[in-house]
Design an enzyme around this catalytic site. Sequence first.
Site, PDB file in Angstrom:
ATOM      1  N   GLU A 570      62.536  70.843   6.513  1.00  0.00           N
ATOM      2  CA  GLU A 570      61.704  71.052   7.690  1.00  0.00           C
ATOM      3  C   GLU A 570      62.476  71.609   8.887  1.00  0.00           C
ATOM      4  OE1 GLU A 570      59.447  67.490   8.390  1.00  0.00           O
ATOM      5  OE2 GLU A 570      58.113  67.900   6.710  1.00  0.00           O
ATOM      6  N   GLU A 663      57.278  67.463  -0.673  1.00  0.00           N
ATOM      7  CA  GLU A 663      56.962  66.209   0.007  1.00  0.00           C
ATOM      8  C   GLU A 663      55.452  66.077   0.108  1.00  0.00           C
ATOM      9  OE1 GLU A 663      59.607  65.370   3.229  1.00  0.00           O
ATOM     10  OE2 GLU A 663      58.064  64.343   4.372  1.00  0.00           O
TER      11      GLU A 663
END
Length: 956
Positions: A570, A663
Amino acid sequence: MKRRDFLHVAMGSMALSTLAGCSQEPRTETWCPRCARRRELFDAGWKFQLIDTPASESLENPIAIQDWLWKPGFPDQTTTMINPDLDTKGGGWKATQTGIAQIQQLGYAWFRTTLPPCKHPNRVLRFNHVDANGTIYLNGKKLRYHQGWNYAFDVPLDSAWRTDQANVVVVLVHNTLGIGGLTGPVTLGCWPEHRTSFSSPKLDDRRWRQVHLPHDYVIEGRYNLQLPNGALPLYPAWYRKHFHLEKSDQGRAIWITFDGVYKFTKVYLNGHYLGGHDGGYTPFRLELAKYAHFGGDNVLAVHVDPRCPQHGWYEGGGLYRHVWLNVADPLHVAPWGVYVTSTVHNVQNNPWAELSIQTNLVNGYNRDQTCRVVSNILDSSNSIVATQSNVLTVPAGQTALCPQTVTLQEVLLWSLEARNLYQLVTEVYCDGVLIDTHTQRFGIRTIRFDVNNGFFLNERRVELQGTCNHQDFVGVGIAAPDSLWYWRVRKLKELGCNAIRCSHNLMAPAFYDACDHLGLLVMDENRRLSDSFAAKTSVGDGYTNAWHVDEMVLQDRNHPCVIMWSLCNEENSVQDTKYGKKVFTFLMNSIRRYDHTRPITCAMNPNWPTWAGTPNNGWNAAANFKRLRGFEAVENLQGCNYGSRDYERWHTAFPDHPMFASEMGNNASVRGIYQNDPSKGYVNAYAGDPDGAWRPVAAHRFMAGGFVWTGFDYRGGCLAPDISASFGILDMCGFPKDNALYYKAWWKQEPLVHIFPHWNWPGREGKIIEVWCYSNCDEIELLVNGINVGRKHMPRFGHLQWEVPYAPGAIAGIGYKNGVMVASHVIQTTGEPAALRLLPDRAILKADGEDIVPIAVAVVDAAGRLVPTAQNKVTFSVTGPGVNAGVGNGDPCCHEPNQADYRSAFNGLCMVLVRATNQSGKILVEARAAALRPDGVVIDSRRGKIGRPRSKRLSR
C-alpha cells in the site's frame, strides 16, 4: 518475461552449516579438524540493561548551535550538498535558527552550519528534536541516520572532526507528516572523559540482568494508553556477552550473524565499533577477527534503539531472533552462498529434474586458491542420490562462483501434501584436504500463474487460501522461539489455510522452515520500498540501495514454500506514478540478480479518494483509464488489496495480467463478543461476517486466491483503550473466533457445522437472539431445546441466520449433504464456573533454554463444559526446570502485564507460555483461581531429540 508465460520454480532451503563432511562417499582426501566450519548458536548468556535517553546525561563544555542555513531539496543532491566547501551565497539558501527552522511542507530540506572550535575529546552534537528524520554529515562524512521526531539523540563527531579547518555540519531532514525541520535545541559538547562506555570490556556488568535470546524487552513494559503502537514504552538498551575464542581460531574467518534486531543497532567487540544495522527485520553479519582476542575473553556489546517504529503495529525491541557465531577456513562457502534451481520434466508422471547449482566461495587468503567443489545431493533418508565435482580458482581476497549441473532421474516433488525435502552438502577441498562443508536444504517443485485459471503447483491448480500475519504473539512479543513459529503455522493449517503472506516484512528463518515442513505457501514481503525509513515512500525518495531486498531474497530463495516476492504494501503516494514504476523496476532488477524463478508483485490498495487526498491511485483505478502507469505496468502479478467488486472489471481490462487478492476481509471481531461495546473497543462477531471477502475470490477462477487480513490478532493498529487489533480469525492466543470456522468450512473438505453465539444469556429469557451458522453442508436444520425451528439451504460461500427467542438449554445445528446428515454442532447453557483445566499443546520440551509450550487454560463448569462468559483471575506457578515465559487471553482491551504470574480469563479462556531451561527434568505447571478447583500438568524437559507424547495430567 511475458505475463502469459508459465513461471517455473524450483528449490527451497534452510541455510545451515555442518561441522563435518559427508562420510558416505569414500575418498582419498582427508578432513582437517582445525578447518572444520563451526556454527555456534549464540543465544545464551547475554547481559541486558535498559538505558535512559541521551538528554538525561549532561554534556561538558556545552555550546548552543543556533544559526543555520537551509533550503528545500532532495536526497539525490547529497554529493553536492555535503561538500564542506559548497558555496552557499545565494542559490536559495536562507538563514534560520533552531526551534524555528521549520520546513512547513512535506518532503526534504538541507540544513548547514559551521561549528565553533572544540579542543576537547569525545565531541558530540546533541539534537533534541528533529522532525521527523535526519541524516547527519560532518565534513562530507555520514555520521548517523536518525528516525523519529520525538526524542533526543547524540552524534559523536571525533571520527570526522578537523582540527586545522572549519567543521561543517549538514543535515538532510525528511518531513513525513508534521512541520518538519530542526524544531528543538542543538548543542555541541563533550561526553565526560570518565564516562565508561557500555561497549567497553572494562565495564562491570555483573549486576546486569541475564537473558536468553530471543528477547523482546518492550513486551516487558507496562501499558500507557497515551502511547501508540501497542501502548508500551520504548527505550534504548544494551546487550553484552562474554565469550572465549581458542588460539587455534586465529587466522580463520570469524563472523557474527544476527537474524534480526529491532531496530537501530550498533555492535562493538572489545570496545571497538564493528558496524551498525538499521533494518529491524533483516539479518546482518559482521566480521570479528580484526578485534578478537584469541585464547582469551571477548566482550560483544550491542546497542539497540527501537524508538520511532516504522508503522502503526507493534514492532517490539531487542535481540529478538537468533545470533550465531561462525568460524571457518578463510576459503569457505559464502553466507547464503548456495543457490539451487530446477527444471522438472514429466511433472505429473514419473518426474525427473535437472538441477542448477551455484556455489559462491570467499577467499580470505592473500593468494589465489585452487580448490575442488563437490556437491552431494541427499534424499530424506540421507542417502546420496547424485554427486558433481568441479575445480575452481578463487582470486585472493575475492569471491568466485562455481556453477554445476546435476540430473536426478527420479525425484520426489515438494507439495502441500508431501513435503519432500532434499539436502545439498557442499564440500570444499584444497590439496586433498576437506576445509569446508555447507548444507543447504531444498525442495523440488514447479509453480506457474495462469491468467485465467489461477495458481498451479506441480501442474495442479491450487487455490491460495491464505492469511496475512504479523510476527508478534502473547507473552513474548516479537521474540518467538522456533517451536512457537511451528505452532502458529500449524494452527493456521488446521483451519485449511495453505498460504501465508508475511505482513509486512521478512520473518524469522524458523517461519520458512515451518512452512517447508508443514506444507504452506508463502508470499514473502519486503518492508520498505525506498531508501527512506519513513513508514511510506514519497515521490523523490532515494531508492538506489537495495540491501533490504537483497537480504530477503538471499535468505529465502531456496525455500520451496516461497512462491512470490512482494516488494511493498500500500504505497499509496507512489504506486500509480511514473516515479513508482521507476523504483519498482530498479528493485525487480535487484531481485533478478539473485533469483529468476519467482514472480514479483506487491500489495496495492484500491482507489480510496480520502486517503492522503490523492484520488485515482489505487490498483482498480487503472481500469477506469485503461492504462497501466505505475507498479502494475511492470510487476508479474497484480496483488489486489480489497476492492473486490472490481476484480472482474480489472481482469476484463487487462486480460494478460494474473491476479490474486493480496489482502481481503479486514472484518474486525472479538472472540466471544456478540454485542458492540465502544467503551472497550469490542466489535461483535456478527460484524466479522467474512462472506463478502471470500466469495468474490472463490467465485472467480482467474483469481489465484487470496490472503485474509489477518490470521492472528496483533498488537497495535488500534485506538485506546484497545492495545491490539481484532482483525484476526484467531485471537492473539490462537483461540479461534467464529470467523475462523467460516474459512475452515470452505477451505477444508470434511463436512462442518458451526453455530453461534453461546447459549448463556441470563436475564434475556424470551428475547430474540440472532443465531448464525457457518457450514459447507447443503442444508442446515436448527433445533432449539429439541424443537425444529427451520431447515434452510446453505448458500455457497455464505451463511445462514435465525431469530430465536432465548430459553436456557441447548441449540443444535444439523448439517445435510444429499439429504444425509453428515455433521452437527451443539451448544448448551452451562453452569457456573467450577474448575480450571490446563490444555498443553505438548508434554515434552527440549531443554535448550528456548523451547516453549503454549498451555491453554479453560474455565469449566461442574460438567467440564467451557463457561463462555467466565472472567476469573487465574494465577500460575511453574516449578522445576522451566519458567513462565508470558501470559495472554485474547482480550484486546486487557491492560494486565504480558509477563506475570496471573492473567484474567477472557470469555472462558486464557494462556500461559512455559519455557524450558537448559536443564532436564519434570516441570510442574499449576493454575489456581478463587473458588475454583485448580489444575496442573507435568511437562518433561529433555535433552536431545524429543517426541510428542500426550501430556501427563495431575489427578486432583
